[in-house]
Design a protein around this motif. Sequence first.
Motif, PDB file in Angstrom:
ATOM      1  N   GLY A 420      52.625  37.798  84.793  1.00 20.25           N
ATOM      2  CA  GLY A 420      54.216  37.583  84.699  1.00 20.25           C
ATOM      3  C   GLY A 420      54.553  36.167  84.821  1.00 20.25           C
ATOM      4  O   GLY A 420      53.737  35.399  85.401  1.00 20.25           O
ATOM      5  N   TRP A 421      55.423  35.573  83.815  1.00 22.29           N
ATOM      6  CA  TRP A 421      55.717  34.242  83.393  1.00 22.29           C
ATOM      7  C   TRP A 421      57.037  34.106  83.505  1.00 22.29           C
ATOM      8  O   TRP A 421      57.907  34.409  82.652  1.00 22.29           O
ATOM      9  CB  TRP A 421      55.143  33.985  82.031  1.00 22.29           C
ATOM     10  N   PHE A 422      57.514  33.412  84.561  1.00 20.43           N
ATOM     11  CA  PHE A 422      58.964  33.227  84.841  1.00 20.43           C
ATOM     12  C   PHE A 422      59.216  31.816  84.927  1.00 20.43           C
ATOM     13  O   PHE A 422      58.759  30.988  86.081  1.00 20.43           O
ATOM     14  CB  PHE A 422      59.108  33.787  86.303  1.00 20.43           C
ATOM     15  N   GLN A 423      59.820  31.131  84.138  1.00 22.00           N
ATOM     16  CA  GLN A 423      59.935  29.658  83.566  1.00 22.00           C
ATOM     17  C   GLN A 423      61.374  29.377  83.219  1.00 22.00           C
ATOM     18  O   GLN A 423      61.783  30.042  82.038  1.00 22.00           O
ATOM     19  CB  GLN A 423      58.828  28.967  82.804  1.00 22.00           C
ATOM     20  N   GLY A 424      62.010  28.453  83.932  1.00 21.44           N
ATOM     21  CA  GLY A 424      63.167  27.779  83.079  1.00 21.44           C
ATOM     22  C   GLY A 424      64.423  28.810  82.940  1.00 21.44           C
ATOM     23  O   GLY A 424      64.500  29.918  83.856  1.00 21.44           O
ATOM     24  N   ARG A 425      65.151  28.617  82.040  1.00 19.60           N
ATOM     25  CA  ARG A 425      66.437  29.376  81.794  1.00 19.60           C
ATOM     26  C   ARG A 425      66.118  30.916  80.954  1.00 19.60           C
ATOM     27  O   ARG A 425      65.282  30.729  80.136  1.00 19.60           O
ATOM     28  CB  ARG A 425      67.348  28.517  81.047  1.00 19.60           C
ATOM     29  N   VAL A 426      66.949  31.797  81.589  1.00 21.28           N
ATOM     30  CA  VAL A 426      66.744  33.118  81.106  1.00 21.28           C
ATOM     31  C   VAL A 426      67.176  33.154  79.608  1.00 21.28           C
ATOM     32  O   VAL A 426      67.993  32.226  78.900  1.00 21.28           O
ATOM     33  CB  VAL A 426      67.630  34.035  81.693  1.00 21.28           C
ATOM     34  N   GLU A 427      66.339  33.851  78.769  1.00 24.06           N
ATOM     35  CA  GLU A 427      66.247  34.021  77.432  1.00 24.06           C
ATOM     36  C   GLU A 427      67.775  34.719  76.959  1.00 24.06           C
ATOM     37  O   GLU A 427      68.264  35.649  77.470  1.00 24.06           O
ATOM     38  CB  GLU A 427      65.504  34.679  76.667  1.00 24.06           C
ATOM     39  N   PRO A 554      64.700  35.184  90.935  1.00 21.10           N
ATOM     40  CA  PRO A 554      63.236  35.277  91.326  1.00 21.10           C
ATOM     41  C   PRO A 554      62.868  36.726  92.122  1.00 21.10           C
ATOM     42  O   PRO A 554      61.827  37.112  91.849  1.00 21.10           O
ATOM     43  CB  PRO A 554      63.108  34.191  92.184  1.00 21.10           C
ATOM     44  N   GLU A 555      63.933  37.091  92.792  1.00 20.41           N
ATOM     45  CA  GLU A 555      63.681  38.228  93.484  1.00 20.41           C
ATOM     46  C   GLU A 555      63.538  39.450  92.525  1.00 20.41           C
ATOM     47  O   GLU A 555      62.534  40.520  92.973  1.00 20.41           O
ATOM     48  CB  GLU A 555      65.124  38.640  94.154  1.00 20.41           C
ATOM     49  N   GLU A 556      64.142  39.688  91.468  1.00 20.56           N
ATOM     50  CA  GLU A 556      63.744  40.728  90.516  1.00 20.56           C
ATOM     51  C   GLU A 556      62.611  40.533  89.786  1.00 20.56           C
ATOM     52  O   GLU A 556      61.689  41.696  89.677  1.00 20.56           O
ATOM     53  CB  GLU A 556      64.865  40.551  89.273  1.00 20.56           C
ATOM     54  N   ALA A 557      61.996  39.344  89.699  1.00 17.66           N
ATOM     55  CA  ALA A 557      60.632  39.122  89.142  1.00 17.66           C
ATOM     56  C   ALA A 557      59.425  39.569  90.232  1.00 17.66           C
ATOM     57  O   ALA A 557      58.628  40.200  89.769  1.00 17.66           O
ATOM     58  CB  ALA A 557      60.321  37.702  88.686  1.00 17.66           C
ATOM     59  N   LEU A 558      59.786  39.145  91.494  1.00 15.98           N
ATOM     60  CA  LEU A 558      58.947  39.582  92.503  1.00 15.98           C
ATOM     61  C   LEU A 558      59.015  41.039  92.544  1.00 15.98           C
ATOM     62  O   LEU A 558      57.762  41.724  92.980  1.00 15.98           O
ATOM     63  CB  LEU A 558      59.344  38.897  93.911  1.00 15.98           C
ATOM     64  N   ASP A 559      60.181  41.599  92.734  1.00 16.42           N
ATOM     65  CA  ASP A 559      60.304  43.136  92.843  1.00 16.42           C
ATOM     66  C   ASP A 559      59.371  43.876  91.618  1.00 16.42           C
ATOM     67  O   ASP A 559      58.667  44.860  92.185  1.00 16.42           O
ATOM     68  CB  ASP A 559      61.591  43.430  92.861  1.00 16.42           C
ATOM     69  N   CYS A 560      59.635  43.405  90.518  1.00 13.04           N
ATOM     70  CA  CYS A 560      58.740  43.992  89.216  1.00 13.04           C
ATOM     71  C   CYS A 560      57.400  43.877  89.664  1.00 13.04           C
ATOM     72  O   CYS A 560      56.462  44.753  89.278  1.00 13.04           O
ATOM     73  CB  CYS A 560      59.223  43.462  87.988  1.00 13.04           C
ATOM     74  N   PHE A 561      56.949  42.582  89.919  1.00 16.44           N
ATOM     75  CA  PHE A 561      55.264  42.179  90.088  1.00 16.44           C
ATOM     76  C   PHE A 561      54.797  43.089  90.998  1.00 16.44           C
ATOM     77  O   PHE A 561      53.645  43.728  90.800  1.00 16.44           O
ATOM     78  CB  PHE A 561      55.312  40.622  90.560  1.00 16.44           C
ATOM     79  N   ARG A 562      55.550  43.519  92.157  1.00 14.70           N
ATOM     80  CA  ARG A 562      55.046  44.147  93.268  1.00 14.70           C
ATOM     81  C   ARG A 562      55.199  45.808  93.035  1.00 14.70           C
ATOM     82  O   ARG A 562      54.205  46.403  93.680  1.00 14.70           O
ATOM     83  CB  ARG A 562      55.605  43.979  94.861  1.00 14.70           C
ATOM     84  N   ARG A 563      56.091  46.044  92.360  1.00 16.15           N
ATOM     85  CA  ARG A 563      56.358  47.691  92.065  1.00 16.15           C
ATOM     86  C   ARG A 563      55.382  48.014  90.740  1.00 16.15           C
ATOM     87  O   ARG A 563      55.010  49.164  90.928  1.00 16.15           O
ATOM     88  CB  ARG A 563      57.675  47.764  91.640  1.00 16.15           C
ATOM     89  N   THR A 564      54.865  47.286  90.165  1.00  9.29           N
ATOM     90  CA  THR A 564      54.140  47.576  88.890  1.00  9.29           C
ATOM     91  C   THR A 564      52.404  47.108  89.231  1.00  9.29           C
ATOM     92  O   THR A 564      52.415  46.401  90.329  1.00  9.29           O
ATOM     93  CB  THR A 564      54.452  46.962  87.604  1.00  9.29           C
ATOM     94  N   GLN A 565      51.782  47.315  88.332  1.00 16.32           N
ATOM     95  CA  GLN A 565      50.189  46.782  88.457  1.00 16.32           C
ATOM     96  C   GLN A 565      50.110  45.721  87.856  1.00 16.32           C
ATOM     97  O   GLN A 565      48.986  45.375  87.126  1.00 16.32           O
ATOM     98  CB  GLN A 565      49.380  47.982  88.135  1.00 16.32           C
ATOM     99  N   MET A 566      51.153  44.692  87.796  1.00  9.54           N
ATOM    100  CA  MET A 566      50.889  43.294  87.193  1.00  9.54           C
ATOM    101  C   MET A 566      49.969  42.700  88.123  1.00  9.54           C
ATOM    102  O   MET A 566      49.948  42.840  89.128  1.00  9.54           O
ATOM    103  CB  MET A 566      52.148  42.552  87.251  1.00  9.54           C
ATOM    104  N   ASP A 567      48.928  41.546  87.829  1.00  8.01           N
ATOM    105  CA  ASP A 567      48.063  41.050  88.488  1.00  8.01           C
ATOM    106  C   ASP A 567      48.516  39.888  89.061  1.00  8.01           C
ATOM    107  O   ASP A 567      48.331  39.665  90.330  1.00  8.01           O
ATOM    108  CB  ASP A 567      46.566  40.887  87.618  1.00  8.01           C
ATOM    109  N   VAL A 568      49.148  39.123  88.177  1.00  2.73           N
ATOM    110  CA  VAL A 568      49.569  37.655  88.732  1.00  2.73           C
ATOM    111  C   VAL A 568      50.784  37.382  88.381  1.00  2.73           C
ATOM    112  O   VAL A 568      51.406  37.765  87.248  1.00  2.73           O
ATOM    113  CB  VAL A 568      48.491  36.625  87.820  1.00  2.73           C
ATOM    114  N   LEU A 569      51.543  36.495  89.200  1.00  4.22           N
ATOM    115  CA  LEU A 569      52.953  36.245  88.836  1.00  4.22           C
ATOM    116  C   LEU A 569      52.653  34.499  88.687  1.00  4.22           C
ATOM    117  O   LEU A 569      52.515  34.000  89.857  1.00  4.22           O
ATOM    118  CB  LEU A 569      53.983  36.878  89.735  1.00  4.22           C
ATOM    119  N   VAL A 570      53.212  33.997  87.682  1.00  8.58           N
ATOM    120  CA  VAL A 570      53.370  32.631  87.780  1.00  8.58           C
ATOM    121  C   VAL A 570      54.892  32.036  87.671  1.00  8.58           C
ATOM    122  O   VAL A 570      55.491  32.534  86.410  1.00  8.58           O
ATOM    123  CB  VAL A 570      52.777  32.071  86.322  1.00  8.58           C
TER     124      VAL A 570
END
Length: 597
Positions: A420-427, A554-570
């Motif tokens: 997961g790649w979470f950086q800067g302003r939303v598209e 960030p909370e939504e990214a963390l939630d998606c990271f933890r709920r799915t089988q994503m390996d890494v969150l940057v």
Amino acid sequence: MIILGINAYHANASAAIVVDGQLWAAVEEERFNRVKYAAGLPVRAIEYCLQVAGVNLSEVDHIAVPRDPMARWGTKLRYALRMPRFAMERARVMSRFAGIREELANTFDMSSDHLRAHFHRVEHHTAHLASAYFVSPFEKAAVLSADGLGDFASAMWAAGAGPKMSILGETTFPHSLGMYYTALTQYLGFWKFGDEYKVMGLAAYGQPEFLDEFRRMVRVDGPLSFRLGLKYFTHHTQGADMTWRESDRTPVQARLFSNYLEERLGPARAPDQTVEKRHHNLAASMQAALEEALASHWVALAQKTGEKSLCLAGGVAFNCLANGKIFERTPFERVFVQPAAGDAGLAVGAAFAVEHQILGRPRKFVMDHAAWGPEFSGKQMRTAIENGHASNGDERIEELGEDALVQSAARHIAEGKIVGWFQGRVEWGPRALGQRSILADPRRAEMKDILNRRIKHREIFRPFAPSILEEAASEYFEYSHPSPFMTFAYPVRPAKRELIPAPTHVDGTARLQTVSRAANPLYWKLLRAFGDRTGVPVVLNTSFNDNEPIVCRPEEALDCFRRTQMDVLVMGNFILEKKSAAARDEENAASLAKRAN
Ligand SMILES: [Fe+2]
């Protein structure tokens, strides 16, 4: 001079703010309220835009909405008499627009007398055209908007020169390439709003076996003119009502294809029915007929304007397969498609139409990236991580400087992890473009299945897209024209197809994003680091979400990271790795070794 653009009371509600000729913010309401394609008044998007500009609503000079009740009133009246229910629905939406000043004042807790802004109603397709041309890098260009229906038109074209656009023509209801595509998408068993992408993906699997029949549905009958074979459709007799499903508040379009269409092509596919070869060929035929109609429009527009640059907007401009053929089928040498080409983009278009068409101010803005939404500080990310830390201790957390962060992310991707790649302003717009993305190794053919199994759960026939260093685009693709917003599908060079099998579609094309150092420096660095490590400056890039709007906070990214089988969150400078992901390393390494043998 502050101009607020608002797309309201329709799917893809959004807001944008232009300050002294520069775009400062643009965002869809769905990113805040977490309802996909959210409609209504985009209150939180407006709040965000005002916050970025540092003003209150009362300090805004102009407010622009992309609807004009008076546009084509004769046509509207004629259909109102024939389709009273459809007319009532339209009238209801229009009355909400009429009351937008009061609703805004009430929502922002002020008297409407305190709103100093002039209100402007910008006709729907004029706003689409403005959303592309006025933010394009071109001084002069031909401009084309095509969608389902807006202010009773489905297409409009213009010539842009400096701060002015001259409207050259239009196609009015009921003839509509967007309606055609949506009707056939339904016929093929895909009924959800926005499912047109699925059918575009499906088309690559088939042959245009039914093209003659589809040419009767979309008849090109002259330069810049086409007619729908209306017998195949129902919208001209039944209307094209959009309702809102209670369960998830998503829009639902009424059935648009007729019984006659089923008589000619066989029964419609039920949503739960298997997708067969026949459906592939139907999708291919439908796409081919659309491309023929569009190509004829593009060529005629090139002849009429004499321009070499083309700007596209409207939902049809998301047809990246068709867009990818512009360079081979037309004299156009440069094409610009705004990242929010659909109705969300109307907020930007309405604002810039006021700035230039109405106020006559000179142009000084080019949209060269899509990062116009909310961003979050390192402190906010740290708080989110600490507040929601996995209780089972399954996460390793590091905070790194930029170079180490990029190297670490590139290594994880090269090792086959899903990052997961979470950086800067939303598209801005529906595509993840390196701000809220899920990234993976494009060299592994099995990565598409892995992503689907672990996170995305999409139909198997839908392709994933690659991001590529802009400098390497011509080495991998048969065209090198920039595609910064993933709005073109180009053929991958045959010699490179086996290097990037995961995002190469079955027809040998890929819907690429070219990444430039100037527009997206951090993402560019990541691609370069991945290229240095692997020899392939490409990553597979899909949106950071799982059956929801793209993550924003960030909370939504963390939630998606933890709920799915994503390996890494940057996320910012933080790297979170699931310890369980390390166990998969061996499996991944073995699979890559097997492919190499
Ligand atoms: Fe539209």
